[in-house]
Design an enzyme around this catalytic site. Structure first.
Site, short mmCIF file in Angstrom:
data_model
loop_
_atom_site.label_atom_id
_atom_site.label_comp_id
_atom_site.label_asym_id
_atom_site.label_seq_id
_atom_site.Cartn_x
_atom_site.Cartn_y
_atom_site.Cartn_z
N ASN A 130 89.83 36.54 16.69
CA ASN A 130 89.79 35.59 15.56
C ASN A 130 88.37 35.33 15.04
O ASN A 130 88.18 35.14 13.84
CB ASN A 130 90.50 34.28 15.91
CG ASN A 130 89.93 33.59 17.11
OD1 ASN A 130 89.35 34.22 17.99
ND2 ASN A 130 90.08 32.28 17.17
N LYS A 153 84.94 43.47 26.96
CA LYS A 153 86.27 44.00 26.68
C LYS A 153 86.77 43.19 25.48
O LYS A 153 87.17 42.04 25.63
CB LYS A 153 87.20 43.85 27.89
CG LYS A 153 88.54 44.60 27.72
CD LYS A 153 89.47 43.90 26.77
CE LYS A 153 90.71 44.75 26.48
NZ LYS A 153 91.38 44.34 25.22
N SER A 156 91.95 44.60 21.23
CA SER A 156 92.19 45.99 20.85
C SER A 156 92.23 46.22 19.34
O SER A 156 92.04 47.35 18.90
CB SER A 156 93.50 46.47 21.48
OG SER A 156 93.40 46.49 22.88
N SER A 206 94.32 33.17 25.43
CA SER A 206 95.51 32.36 25.66
C SER A 206 95.57 31.85 27.09
O SER A 206 94.87 32.35 27.98
CB SER A 206 96.76 33.19 25.38
OG SER A 206 96.88 34.24 26.33
N GLU A 227 87.83 29.58 27.98
CA GLU A 227 88.03 28.79 26.76
C GLU A 227 89.36 29.25 26.19
O GLU A 227 89.47 30.35 25.65
CB GLU A 227 86.89 29.01 25.78
CG GLU A 227 86.85 27.98 24.66
CD GLU A 227 87.61 28.40 23.42
OE1 GLU A 227 88.76 27.92 23.27
OE2 GLU A 227 87.09 29.17 22.61
N CYS A 261 91.03 28.30 17.71
CA CYS A 261 91.41 27.43 18.83
C CYS A 261 91.11 25.98 18.51
O CYS A 261 91.86 25.08 18.90
CB CYS A 261 90.65 27.84 20.10
SG CYS A 261 91.04 29.48 20.70
#
Length: 452
Positions: A130, A153, A156, A206, A227, A261
């Site tokens: 995001n 990482k 994707s 998440s 977070e 978030c």
């Protein structure tokens, strides 16, 4: 093969070959080897390089911003702002890291005693789509300035952006392998966390992802910072400046097409001002321009994937079935979901209990401050809360009653390099940014000198 697809045009952007086990091992070996020399560099040298990163970001912000917009649909102007904020955090730590990590002298019975803050090694960052640059840089800038090595990482669907972030550090002159973006899917994360060369992990994502990562890190006795999600409340009291508060609430909910978030997702209005507030709020939401994310006038783009828009549509529909009132919006076209307002939302309804990730907001009324605090704290999340009132003394008395990681008075919750950022409850633990963030991934070493 990892594929990147434009959510607005639905065209394939790029394909990336996923690293195999040998390639992952080679990348981690290079990272660990680089740490042995990078940890010995001076703060002056690190600051020079971090300032070069800031210059690179600002000088090529449109190049990087266009890839963000193409990969995850963020309106271009907001993507450019994201790059500029990354430059800010780099300059902040270039200027402040040395004093934030200076030895802390503590008076004891010793001839001399102090706490030193020393780097720990390779830190893995697992980051979301995001804010694909900002989420990474708020980790990378303090981690590298502390003398650590970063491996990423990324989500994707933003792998070109992941490559660009590595490119930024390389263009700025950082030593090779100080920061690497690993082209791997989620199934290979566990292997990387368990690798002995990786000393800690930070994740933004998440709750299920956080639980999994924290569990693996815990088994390996490795530090983790999480977070996670949020369901921030925007609490508007009857004495608030309606015009200015509406502006803040619209921005809090609908920037980045609502995919944040820390977005204000639950609008709580004191009953006396509901009608007046909603009239102006609806007016301003209707003025938001939807369209092509590459158009500089667009404020509402598409969601990053079509399934995310489907999830939001389901949450809105379930809330309406449970008794909520659709004030405006509610329609979806592939990955686009129009700005939506649902009023009459109560506890137990989907949009009140669940995190909504997109341009839809629930509206709930309250009688007094006690009920408002209770509604805010009833959430399983605890990332942040905004309260709007002209009475600062009243606000100051309310602040300790909220269980969130941040309370903003007369403003939307936002991250700032100068302030610690993080949540409570299901929103995670640990802090990013400020001196609190840079000290998360260091060895706080007690040093004690004494004479015989």
């Amino acid at each position: 093969m990892i594929t990147s697809t434009n959510p607005y045009t639905r065209e394939e952007i790029d394909r990336f070959e996923e690293l195999n086990e040998d390639q992952i091992d080679k990348a981690l070996k290079a990272a660990d080897s680089t740490f042995s020399s990078w940890k010995k560099t001076s703060f002056a040298e690190r600051s020079k390089l971090m300032n070069a990163v800031a210059k690179e970001l600002k000088g090529n912000k449109e190049e990087y911003a266009k890839d963000i917009t193409n990969e995850m649909g963020k309106p271009l102007e907001q993507s450019i702002s994201e790059i500029e904020k990354c430059a800010w955090v780099c300059k902040y730590y270039a200027e402040n890291a040395e004093k934030q990590l200076a030895n802390e002298v503590i008076e004891t019975d010793a001839e001399k005693s102090y706490v030193s803050y020393e780097p720990i090694g390779v830190v893995l960052a697992i980051m979301p789509w995001n804010y694909p640059f900002w989420q990474v840089f708020r980790f990378a800038a303090p981690a590298l300035m502390a003398g650590n090595i970063g491996v990423l990482k990324h989500a994707s669907n933003v792998m070109r952006t992941a490559q660009n972030i590595q490119k930024v550090f390389e263009r700025a002159g950082f030593p090779e392998n100080c920061f690497q973006s690993l082209m791997i899917g989620s199934k290979k994360i566990e292997t990387v966390i368990r690798d002995k060369r990786v000393k800690a992990v930070t994740l933004t994502g998440s709750k299920p992802a956080g639980s999994s990562v924290a569990s693996i890190a815990g088994e390996e006795i490795k530090k983790s910072v999480l977070e996670l999600g949020g369901s921030n409340a925007l609490v508007v009291f009857k004495d608030a400046n309606i015009q200015e508060t509406v502006k803040s609430c619209v921005m809090a909910r609908f920037q980045n097409t609502g995919q944040s978030c820390i977005a204000g997702k639950r609008l709580l209005l004191q009953k006396e001002i509901e009608e007046k507030f909603m009239e102006e709020f609806i007016k301003q939401v209707k003025e938001l321009k939807s369209g092509d994310p590459m158009d500089k006038d667009t404020f509402i783009g598409v969601l990053a994937r079509e399934d995310l828009a489907e999830d939001l549509e389901d949450q809105v529909n379930r809330t309406i079935e449970q008794g909520g009132n659709l004030v405006m919006g509610g329609k979806r076209n592939k990955a686009y979901y129009e700005p939506t307002i649902v009023s009459g939302v109560k506890r137990g309804m989907a949009m009140f209990e669940e995190e909504t990730f997109g341009p839809a907001i629930s509206v709930t009324t309250f009688k007094d401050s006690d009920e408002a605090v209770d509604l805010v704290n009833s959430a399983v999340f605890g990332l942040g809360v905004s309260i709007f009132t002209e009475d600062f003394d009243f606000a100051a008395k309310l602040v300790p009653q909220f269980e969130d990681g941040a309370v903003f008075v007369n403003d939307l919750v936002k991250s700032d390099p100068r302030l610690p950022f993080g949540g409570t409850k299901d929103s995670g633990y640990g802090r990013e940014l400020s001196e609190h963030g840079i000290r998360e991934f260091v060895n706080r070493k007690t040093v004690y000198f004494n004479k015989y």
